[in-house]
Design a protein around this motif. Structure first.
Motif, short mmCIF file in Angstrom:
data_model
loop_
_atom_site.label_atom_id
_atom_site.label_comp_id
_atom_site.label_asym_id
_atom_site.label_seq_id
_atom_site.Cartn_x
_atom_site.Cartn_y
_atom_site.Cartn_z
N HIS A 553 -97.52 13.10 17.34
CA HIS A 553 -97.41 13.81 16.06
C HIS A 553 -97.31 15.31 16.27
O HIS A 553 -96.54 16.00 15.58
N ALA A 554 -98.08 15.81 17.22
CA ALA A 554 -98.02 17.26 17.50
C ALA A 554 -96.64 17.64 18.03
O ALA A 554 -96.08 18.67 17.64
N LEU A 555 -96.09 16.81 18.91
CA LEU A 555 -94.75 17.09 19.43
C LEU A 555 -93.72 17.00 18.31
O LEU A 555 -92.82 17.84 18.21
N ARG A 556 -93.84 15.99 17.44
CA ARG A 556 -92.88 15.83 16.35
C ARG A 556 -92.92 17.03 15.41
O ARG A 556 -91.87 17.51 14.97
N ASN A 557 -94.12 17.51 15.12
CA ASN A 557 -94.22 18.69 14.26
C ASN A 557 -93.60 19.91 14.92
O ASN A 557 -92.95 20.74 14.26
N GLU A 558 -93.78 20.02 16.23
CA GLU A 558 -93.19 21.14 16.97
C GLU A 558 -91.67 21.07 16.92
O GLU A 558 -91.00 22.09 16.69
N VAL A 559 -91.14 19.89 17.13
CA VAL A 559 -89.68 19.72 17.08
C VAL A 559 -89.16 19.92 15.66
O VAL A 559 -88.10 20.51 15.44
N ALA A 560 -89.94 19.46 14.66
CA ALA A 560 -89.51 19.60 13.27
C ALA A 560 -89.37 21.06 12.85
O ALA A 560 -88.61 21.37 11.93
N SER A 561 -90.09 21.95 13.52
CA SER A 561 -89.96 23.37 13.19
C SER A 561 -88.56 23.89 13.48
O SER A 561 -88.17 24.96 13.00
N GLN A 562 -87.79 23.15 14.29
CA GLN A 562 -86.41 23.53 14.59
C GLN A 562 -85.41 22.55 13.97
O GLN A 562 -84.29 22.41 14.45
N ALA A 563 -85.84 21.88 12.88
CA ALA A 563 -84.97 20.88 12.25
C ALA A 563 -83.66 21.49 11.76
O ALA A 563 -82.60 20.86 11.83
N GLN A 564 -83.72 22.72 11.25
CA GLN A 564 -82.48 23.35 10.76
C GLN A 564 -81.49 23.59 11.89
O GLN A 564 -80.29 23.40 11.71
N GLN A 565 -81.97 24.01 13.05
CA GLN A 565 -81.07 24.22 14.18
C GLN A 565 -80.47 22.89 14.66
O GLN A 565 -79.30 22.81 15.00
N VAL A 566 -81.31 21.84 14.65
CA VAL A 566 -80.80 20.51 15.02
C VAL A 566 -79.75 20.06 14.01
O VAL A 566 -78.70 19.52 14.37
N GLN A 567 -80.04 20.29 12.75
CA GLN A 567 -79.09 19.92 11.70
C GLN A 567 -77.79 20.70 11.84
O GLN A 567 -76.69 20.14 11.66
N GLN A 568 -77.88 21.96 12.17
CA GLN A 568 -76.70 22.79 12.35
C GLN A 568 -75.84 22.26 13.49
O GLN A 568 -74.61 22.15 13.37
N ALA A 569 -76.48 21.91 14.61
CA ALA A 569 -75.73 21.35 15.73
C ALA A 569 -75.12 20.00 15.36
O ALA A 569 -73.97 19.69 15.72
N GLY A 570 -75.89 19.19 14.63
CA GLY A 570 -75.36 17.90 14.19
C GLY A 570 -74.16 18.05 13.28
O GLY A 570 -73.18 17.29 13.38
N GLY A 571 -74.20 19.05 12.38
CA GLY A 571 -73.06 19.30 11.51
C GLY A 571 -71.83 19.74 12.29
O GLY A 571 -70.70 19.34 11.98
N ALA A 572 -72.05 20.56 13.32
CA ALA A 572 -70.92 21.02 14.15
C ALA A 572 -70.29 19.85 14.90
O ALA A 572 -69.05 19.72 14.97
#
Length: 915
Positions: A553-572
């Motif tokens: 859960h701690a790792l998931r929360n850490e990764v979720a803080s960069q969800a917008q960047q992940v989403q941006q790469a996914g959109g590209a």
């Protein structure tokens, strides 16, 4: 079909617990966890039993019996997906403590709410379709006919909240057809006085297409909604200024956006963390396609059976990923209208068409990419699984391949995509450092975290591993001490670890073995040492799993803080996949890059219907040419050499008229998607909207006949078409009497030619009288579908040529369709009688100001096609008129028999053209 354990009877604390949870979610089905099942009670049980095919049982008996149905917890997602597809929303009430440790009633809480528009789990979604939530707010102060609507829409995978305001129910219906939402939020209707009828908020055609969720009117209150948006997205002064501007310019749309954000926060706390601020959606940037155009052109599904196969999207979708397929769908339903971004996209497609090596490399790499946009949505909603994070890590490791492949390319779009893929290597490293590669799907089963990540975790693993090793040694020692060679150690949840002895060796059981269970062929025992070590091992494993869960859960929360960047790469990556798919289709099928301009010309040389080309064998599709050009305002050329603006298309049924006009629209859409077109050459002056009136359909719910629906669509076209529009009309007027129909069709063509807009128009018809308009309206042309006739049989050539058709061959087509011979023969005799009656009928049609009287069409030979406005013989041929004038001037009483015979011979020669 699922079953479930019997429940105890009577009103119990547990049922009061259920009632409290249900009271919080009265409009949702409540999945109530009881052991290994989710149970439903009362009306929820009846609804779920019907929807899912479950066995409906009862809790207790007699008059106090409570209807009850249930599904196993391990397969609940499959049942949830089926309920969501039927438009239901579900609240899931889980056990939040271990029943073995509970003192009294097990604690339960609603841990998540699943609705059609907010679900993020991959197993419940179609990978290639967007999952949109929309909110609609009508201006109830305005009359229904003049009502304005605010609309906000979001797909959690994309994260963008789009806001619009629409005038009228037709515009709302078109936007809902394009968005194809899974769920629509509406304000609760106001109470009605006795006897009053409610006015539906949504257009009648919307019923059943998506789930409806009604919210309290205060959810749409403008002040509260605007405050909610400001609190959520107004992090900077500029952001606040933009949001206040949006609320001022589009108050209804902004209020709808506020209601949407509030609903997301209630259903999925934290799910909107990756959302971007609401933005107005500029309709001027897109080629507009209304509901009628999307359906009749079969862009995403066929008309007959609503199947994907046979649609234009089926032809185009060669995307390697679900996200790429969704992006193609979006581009298809929302083609571009502005020349600069359109040419930029076209340049990117062209680069991939020309560079096969690059295209193949990108498409091969895309096959290994996970759906990063939807993983980002699950991260924001705290629903990402361990395997989601591993898939994310593996995908991020591939991003440098894409960056290298796109490096140095001059195309603006491809260069921008490369920039959006950068900067995520540290995130992949972080996931790699914590998670094992072969993670289980569920949390809490162990096997998630690498050794060396946490000292306490390593200590507990040592205890658990050492304990299991001790148990293995203990088995060997006890077998040797007791002399029981087949002594086994096993484990189950009821008895824990045990020693199993077969019946043949029961006489050898030592005294310190304590019997726990008797089986048919064996007995099970424990020893004090085994129980002591079991407590140590199981205690360590429980602590181990709990600690692993916390670390994940701690790792998931850490990764979720960069969800917008992940989403941006996914959109590209989705955009790159869509571009490569368009290039692949173009290269594979030999399509052509269209010439785009801001002009009014639309021309195709040897154009082919893209779906037919994909469906039939190579060479079977017959190509055809087309050239249309709208005049620029009232200053367009009016002479005989003026370019064609209106094309009247005649010919038999099944000869290719509808295929031709649909092909034109589809090629135009492909061009404005930024793709290539199936033609040898194409010129496309940008189109702002495609209007279609194709096919027949009534509106039983709205109380409108087929003809009324047709006329409503025609009225929409005539009111809103511009000189940049493309209008497609197929057999307009056939739903009423022949005279009414031909008169309306005639007048519609005149309006499109002479009116304010003068759009490019294709008009397919069986009213051959309309062909005469080409002789008096300078920008009207005739074309027809060619048919070869031989000895009473016809062959469709599917060629479109200049000029009117000879006839419609309706009886021939009826015979091909299997109509009985007697019916065909009787129809032929009736047709001959009607033709004879019509021979002497002359038209007297009034003309609009400035338009000359109609010059009647010259028929070819006796073609068996009855005309409503049949010309007389002397109108057809001036030689006939001369002969008739000469005959009228003769005085038979003044002629001798010899003179009469001589005059007759002279007239015969003239009639034969010999004189």
């Amino acid at each position: 079909m699922a079953s479930h354990p019997a429940a105890d009877s009577g009103e119990t604390p547990m049922m009061r617990q259920y009632a409290a949870a249900k009271a919080r979610y009265p409009r949702h089905l409540l999945f109530f966890r009881m052991g290994d099942f989710y149970e439903l009670f009362h009306d929820d049980a009846k609804v779920a039993a019907r929807a899912l095919g479950l066995t409906l049982t009862a809790r207790s008996k007699g008059p106090e019996a409570i209807p009850m149905a249930g599904v196993p917890c391990h397969s609940a997602d499959g049942y949830l997906a089926r309920l969501l597809r039927q438009g239901f929303s579900v609240a899931i009430c889980d056990q939040t403590e271990d029943p073995k440790l509970a003192k009294g009633l097990v604690k339960r809480e609603v841990t998540r709410v699943v609705t059609p528009g907010t679900v993020v789990e991959e197993t419940m979604l179609d990978a290639r379709k967007p999952n949109r939530l929309v909110a609609v707010l009508p201006d109830r102060a305005a009359p229904a006919a003049e009502r304005r609507y605010g609309l906000a829409a979001v797909d959690l995978a994309g994260g963008a909240i789009q806001v619009r305001e629409l005038d009228g129910a037709a515009a709302l219906a078109s936007e809902l057809a394009r968005l194809a939402p899974s769920e629509c939020l509406l304000p609760e209707p106001d109470p009605l006085p006795p006897g009053a009828r409610s006015v539906p908020v949504l257009p009648p055609g919307s019923n059943g297409r998506f789930a409806l969720s009604h919210l309290e009117p205060r959810a749409f209150d403008p002040h509260a909604a605007h405050a909610r948006i400001l609190e959520r997205f107004g992090e900077t002064a500029n952001a606040k200024a933009e949001l206040k501007k949006l609320a001022k310019e589009l108050p209804l749309g902004a209020a709808a956006a506020g209601a949407l954000v509030g609903y997301l926060e209630e259903m999925h706390p934290g799910a909107g963390a990756h959302l971007r601020p609401p933005r107005s959606d500029d309709p001027e940037a897109w080629l507009e396609l209304d509901d009628a155009a999307i359906r009749s052109l079969e862009l995403v599904e066929t008309l007959r059976d609503r199947a994907f196969e046979g649609s234009l999207l089926w032809t185009l979708d060669r995307a390697r990923t679900g996200a790429g397929g969704r992006r193609l769908r979006e581009w298809l339903l929302r083609p571009l209208r502005e020349l600069k971004p359109l040419k930029a996209r076209q340049d990117a497609v062209a680069a991939l068409v020309l560079d096969e090596t690059l295209r193949v490399e990108l498409r091969e790499a895309l096959k290994e990419i996970a759906d990063l946009e939807r993983i980002a949505a699950r991260l924001a909603a705290a629903r990402a699984t361990p395997r989601d994070l591993v898939a994310l890590k593996n995908s991020l490791r591939l991003l440098p391949r894409f960056e290298d492949a796109l490096r140095g390319l001059p195309q603006e779009v491809l260069a921008a995509l490369r920039e959006r893929l950068a900067g995520l290597a540290p995130l992949a490293d972080r996931i790699e450092a914590v998670l094992l590669d072969d993670c289980p799907l569920a949390i809490g089963e162990g096997g998630l975290i690498r050794d060396g990540v946490d000292a306490e975790l390593d200590r507990l693993r040592g205890i658990a591993r050492g304990g299991k090793e001790w148990i293995a040694r203990f088995q060997a020692q006890e077998a040797e001490r007791s002399g029981i060679p087949n002594l086994k150690i096993g484990y189950n949840k009821v008895f824990g670890y045990y020693l199993e002895v077969s019946r043949s060796h029961l006489k050898d059981v030592p005294a310190h073995f304590e019997r726990r269970q008797t089986l048919t062929n064996a007995e099970r025992f424990v020893t004090p040492d085994l129980k002591e070590r079991e407590a140590e091992v199981l205690g360590a494993e429980d602590k181990l799993h709990a600690l692993e869960t916390d670390l994940f859960h701690a790792l998931r929360n850490e990764v979720a803080s960069q969800a917008q960047q992940v989403q941006q790469a996914g959109g590209a990556l989705a955009e790159l996949d869509a571009l490569a798919a368009l290039a692949e289709v173009a290269a594979r099928n030999g399509w052509t890059r269209p010439e785009l301009s801001s002009g009014r010309r639309l021309a195709f040389v040897q154009a082919r219907h893209p779906v037919l080309e994909a469906s039939l064998a190579k060479g079977e599709v017959i190509p055809n040419d087309l050239a249309l050009e709208a005049p620029r305002g009232k200053n367009g050329r009016e002479d005989a050499e003026a370019p064609a603006q209106v094309l009247i298309l005649t010919g038999p049924n099944m000869a290719g008229k509808s295929t031709y006009i649909r092909c034109t629209a589809l090629c135009a859409i492909l061009a404005q998607m930024g793709g290539y077109v199936p033609a040898e050459k194409a010129e496309v002056g940008l189109i702002d909207r495609i209007f279609t009136r194709v096919g027949a359909a009534d509106d039983l719910y709205g109380g409108r006949s087929t003809f009324m629906v047709e006329m409503a669509e025609v009225a929409e076209i005539l009111a809103h078409a511009t000189d940049r529009s493309l209008v497609i009309l197929d057999e307009v007027g056939r739903g009423t009497s022949t005279y009414d129909g031909v008169s309306l069709a005639w007048s519609i063509i005149e309006f499109l030619h002479e009116g304010r807009a003068r759009p490019r128009t294709l008009f397919a018809t069986h009213y051959h009288e309309l062909c005469g308009l080409a002789e008096e309206l300078p920008r009207v042309r005739n074309a027809c579908a060619v048919v070869k006739e031989w000895q009473g049989e016809i062959t469709f050539l599917y060629r479109i040529v200049e000029g009117p058709s000879e006839r419609s061959f309706g009886l021939h087509v009826a015979r091909l369709a299997g109509v009985p011979k007697d019916v065909i023969e009787r129809a032929r005799s009736i047709l001959l009688e009607l033709e004879e009656e019509a021979t002497d009928r002359v038209a007297n049609v009034s003309r609009p100001p400035g338009v000359q009287r109609r010059k009647r069409r010259k028929p070819t030979q006796d073609d068996g096609q009855m005309l409503l406005f049949e010309p007389t013989p002397e109108e057809v041929d001036p030689r006939v008129k001369a002969l008739l004038d000469e005959l009228r001037g003769l005085n038979p009483n003044a002629l001798t028999p010899l003179d009469a015979l001589a005059k007759l011979a002279e007239l015969i020669k003239k009639a034969k053209g010999e004189a």
